[in-house]
Design a protein around this motif. Structure first.
Motif, PDB file in Angstrom:
ATOM      1  N   SER A   1      85.734  24.079  65.471  1.00 17.68           N
ATOM      2  CA  SER A   1      86.588  24.715  66.468  1.00 17.68           C
ATOM      3  C   SER A   1      85.726  25.171  67.630  1.00 17.68           C
ATOM      4  O   SER A   1      84.539  24.854  67.689  1.00 17.68           O
ATOM      5  CB  SER A   1      87.341  25.898  65.855  1.00 17.68           C
TER       6      SER A   1
ATOM      7  N   THR B   1      83.954  20.101  69.132  1.00 15.90           N
ATOM      8  CA  THR B   1      85.014  20.001  68.131  1.00 15.90           C
ATOM      9  C   THR B   1      85.565  18.583  68.078  1.00 15.90           C
ATOM     10  O   THR B   1      85.806  18.038  66.997  1.00 15.90           O
ATOM     11  CB  THR B   1      86.159  20.975  68.470  1.00 15.90           C
TER      12      THR B   1
ATOM     13  N   GLY C   1      90.041  23.401  70.589  1.00 12.44           N
ATOM     14  CA  GLY C   1      88.629  23.117  70.362  1.00 12.44           C
ATOM     15  C   GLY C   1      87.975  22.625  71.639  1.00 12.44           C
ATOM     16  O   GLY C   1      88.653  22.220  72.584  1.00 12.44           O
TER      17      GLY C   1
END
Length: 140
Positions: A8, A78, A74
């Motif tokens: 994330s 990510t 994200g």
């Protein structure tokens, strides 16, 4: 023992830690806790060499994880992690608190690959999805 990785953005560190701690309490093993690097990256003090090392650790963790969880929103990293997980054939779960990932104007084509499991709702919904599927059928 199942290994997991949660990808994330730094904006989601509290959520990443919640998911990781809950999975660890269920017997899962965190392949790598990238949130420990937050102070250096937030302060802008990480050297390029440090970033390379962190990137290698994150890549390796995604590759050895049994399940990769992507919490949206994200950042660039990510999405790289999402790509690695898909390419490596890892169980990949994409979580969004809302239905935004189904909005053609804001979604990514990769979110809709058949290998990607999507979860909309709370983090507890996500955790139930992860743990529930990993429970042997005889125990369910």
């Amino acid at each position: 023992m199942k290994r997991f990785y949660v990808g994330s953005s730094f904006k989601n560190i509290a959520n990443v830690r919640y998911v990781a701690q809950t999975l660890e309490s269920k017997g899962y093993v965190n392949a790598y806790d990238w949130t420990q690097n937050a102070s250096a990256r937030d302060a802008g003090t990480a050297a390029l060499e440090d970033l390379r090392s962190i990137g290698q650790q994150e890549r390796d963790a995604v590759m050895r994880a049994d399940v990769v969880v992507i919490l949206l929103p994200g950042g660039k990293g990510t999405h790289v992690e999402l790509g690695i997980a898909i390419a490596q054939g890892r169980r990949t779960i994409l979580h969004s608190a809302d239905q935004d990932i189904n909005n053609p104007a804001t979604t990514s084509t990769f979110y809709h690959l058949p290998e990607v499991e999507k979860c909309h709702g709370t983090l507890d919904d996500l955790l139930a999805m992860i743990v529930g599927r990993d429970v042997p059928a005889a125990s369910a």
